[in-house]
Enzyme design. Structure first.
Site, PDB file in Angstrom:
ATOM      1  N   HIS A 135       0.820  -1.182   0.180  1.00 41.16           N
ATOM      2  CA  HIS A 135       0.180   0.082  -0.017  1.00 41.16           C
ATOM      3  C   HIS A 135       0.775   1.256   0.036  1.00 41.16           C
ATOM      4  CE1 HIS A 135      -3.266  -2.719   1.447  1.00 41.16           C
ATOM      5  NE2 HIS A 135      -2.319  -3.185   2.132  1.00 41.16           N
TER       6      HIS A 135
ATOM      7  N   SER B 289      15.364  21.782 -14.622  1.00 40.53           N
ATOM      8  CA  SER B 289      14.338  22.801 -14.954  1.00 40.53           C
ATOM      9  C   SER B 289      14.744  24.045 -15.392  1.00 40.53           C
ATOM     10  CB  SER B 289      13.613  22.743 -13.788  1.00 40.53           C
ATOM     11  OG  SER B 289      12.653  24.066 -13.740  1.00 40.53           O
TER      12      SER B 289
ATOM     13  N   LYS C 229      16.448  21.717  -9.632  1.00 37.16           N
ATOM     14  CA  LYS C 229      15.821  20.323  -9.823  1.00 37.16           C
ATOM     15  C   LYS C 229      16.671  19.294 -10.752  1.00 37.16           C
ATOM     16  CE  LYS C 229      12.026  19.611  -9.649  1.00 37.16           C
ATOM     17  NZ  LYS C 229      10.764  20.063 -10.342  1.00 37.16           N
TER      18      LYS C 229
ATOM     19  N   GLU D 130      10.281   8.702 -16.170  1.00 38.29           N
ATOM     20  CA  GLU D 130       8.745   9.336 -16.455  1.00 38.29           C
ATOM     21  C   GLU D 130       8.264   8.855 -17.947  1.00 38.29           C
ATOM     22  OE1 GLU D 130       8.061  13.292 -14.497  1.00 38.29           O
ATOM     23  OE2 GLU D 130      10.001  13.200 -15.075  1.00 38.29           O
TER      24      GLU D 130
ATOM     25  N   TYR E 126      -8.482 -12.784 -46.330  1.00 35.21           N
ATOM     26  CA  TYR E 126      -7.636 -11.719 -46.001  1.00 35.21           C
ATOM     27  C   TYR E 126      -8.625 -10.650 -46.286  1.00 35.21           C
ATOM     28  CZ  TYR E 126      -4.785  -7.861 -47.150  1.00 35.21           C
ATOM     29  OH  TYR E 126      -4.126  -6.444 -47.267  1.00 35.21           O
TER      30      TYR E 126
END
Ligand code: ARG
Length: 477
Positions: free
Chosen positions: A174, A295, A301, A308, A335
């Site tokens: 969790h 950044s 940063k 990501e 096809y």
């Protein structure tokens, strides 16, 4: 896509009369420009060129062997095809939209190079069995590339796991601190997932490895062809048994996309952990400048963009699977041109997965864990409460449910006093359970906790070292 294939067949070729096209015999007028645009596939299916030429060479050799083609024509065709492969690889091949796809582009060019003999190559075959063959060969090659790449990622993970067999980190459920584990153990979890990804791809490869060539348009052919010969020449295990099935199913592509989507899901989970672990409140790992970006406004940063993007790219993989499933559902045999839409999602998925694997392997090699930060969090959140309950069972003979209740009360007491379990005074413990002795302190540190997890597949450092060695044998040899 490699540079040589990048040049686009710009003109739509709409002005070319139908009679000049490979299928133009019964046509008087040419196609509308929009017809041409929706029909044309050369800009993406040129990626099948090597497989298309290999298939044609195998077909040609078989036609000669079966005396359907003269040896002389066969030689001219083989020479012409080799020349075309050279042109494509040199980037000088004139891809033309009016020839629709890779098959007709190559055939047209063959005609320019060797004259009328080129027209004999298509005896006893159709673009339907041709494209089904090419595409199987392409997916097979992609599987082989991806399997090697996944293995490379496993190697990077195993190397880090060996280095960090005893590095303690919090294990989560969790996303709450659950029990201490070792970083090496956590990384080896992904090695297992990737092992299954490889075996899914390998399974897909086994099933796809049947040759459609010779199924012709849909019904087979009246020529005395030898399908075993072409299947063998192309590395297939056998010819596909049913001509209708051979030209009209794309389940091999779906299996490939499913396997790719699942692998992408695994990569996205790891990427998400990298995003979390590199964030300031965690600081479990550090990525070097090589795998972070800055950044443009906040000078401090370090953003984990590669992670990501790997996380996001799994969305594309899933999309590719959904797209082709949707194309194929409800298609009547055999096809249909719908199936031309099979290639873009498969090419994109293969490229995307390749990129995501490479970026992930790069990050794994690059990352450096902050053992102190991990240890601090591992020791927080009463993470050894289970060890405490287990002690009550083992030493005092309490039933586990009762031990769980006592341990819970001790956690509440420690929380009220603002200390960890290892710092809770013995008298406090004895107030709740008089039979507790000082020996309990032995199990309350995170080091003792992980060291005790020696069951098969458990997180103890000794297990992790052994598991990493086993993983080397299972996956890297
Ligand atoms: N470009 C076509 C495809 O990818 C090749 C097969 C065309 N067959 C046909 N009957 N028009 O599916």
């Amino acid at each position: 896509m490699s540079r040589k294939l990048r040049g686009e067949a710009k003109e739509t070729g709409a002005g070319v009369p139908a009679a000049d096209r490979a299928w133009g015999g019964r046509f008087a007028g040419g196609p509308a420009e929009i017809m041409q645009r929706i029909n044309v596939s050369i800009d993406f299916d040129k990626r099948l060129y090597a497989q298309d030429i290999a298939g044609s060479l195998a077909h040609c050799a078989m036609l000669v062997r079966r005396k359907i083609l003269t040896a002389e024509d066969g030689e001219a065709i083989a020479r012409g095809l080799a020349h075309i492969r050279g042109e494509i690889e040199a980037g000088s091949f004139p891809f033309r939209a009016e020839h629709e796809d890779i098959h007709l582009n190559i055939e047209a060019r063959l005609g320019e190079l060797i004259g009328p003999a080129a027209g004999r190559l298509h005896t006893a075959r159709s673009r339907n069995d041709q494209v089904a063959t090419d595409f199987r060969l392409w997916v097979r090659d992609a599987i082989d590339r991806l399997e090697r790449q996944i293995q490379g990622l496993q190697a990077a993970l195993i190397a880090q796991a060996e280095r960090h067999a005893g590095t303690i980190m919090p294990g989560f459920t969790h996303l709450q601190v659950a029990q201490p584990v070792t970083f090496g153990h956590h990384l080896l979890a992904y090695v297992e997932m990737l092992g299954r990804d490889r075996s899914r791809l390998a399974d897909c490869r086994v099933r796809l490895n049947e040759s459609p060539l010779g199924a012709a348009a849909l019904a087979g052919t009246s020529f005395p062809i030898d399908r075993d010969m072409t299947a063998k020449a192309l590395g297939f295990d056998r010819p596909a048994a049913n001509s209708l099935d051979a030209v009209s199913d794309r389940d091999f592509a779906l299996e490939f996309l499913a396997a790719a989507a699942i692998a992408g899901t695994h990569l996205s989970r790891f990427a998400e952990e990298v995003v979390i672990w590199t964030s300031e409140p965690y600081r479990f790992i550090r990525l070097s400048d090589a795998f972070t970006t800055g950044s443009s406004i906040m000078p401090q940063k370090r953003n984990p963009d590669a992670a990501e993007l790997v996380r996001a790219k799994s969305g594309r993989l899933l999309g590719a699977l959904a797209a082709l499933l949707t194309v194929m559902k409800g298609l009547p045999l055999a096809y249909g041109k719908d199936m031309q839409e099979d290639k873009a999602p498969v090419f994109d998925a293969a490229d995307t997965l390749e990129l995501a694997l490479a970026a992930t392997a790069g990050m794994v090699g690059d990352l450096a864990p902050d053992a102190e930060a991990m240890h601090r969090v591992a020791a927080s959140g009463f993470s050894t409460a289970t060890d405490l309950a287990d002690w009550l069972v083992r030493v005092l003979g309490l039933p586990f449910r009762e031990a769980h209740r006592v341990a819970g009360a001790l956690v509440a007491r420690a929380e009220a006093l603002g200390v960890g379990l290892a710092q809770l005074p013995l008298e406090e413990m004895q107030r709740l359970e008089p039979r507790i002795t000082a020996a309990i302190c032995d199990v309350l540190t995170v080091e003792k906790s992980v060291a005790s997890r020696t069951s098969f597949g458990g997180t103890a450092p000794a297990n992790v070292t052994a598991a990493a060695a086993a993983a080397r044998r299972r996956f890297l040899q």
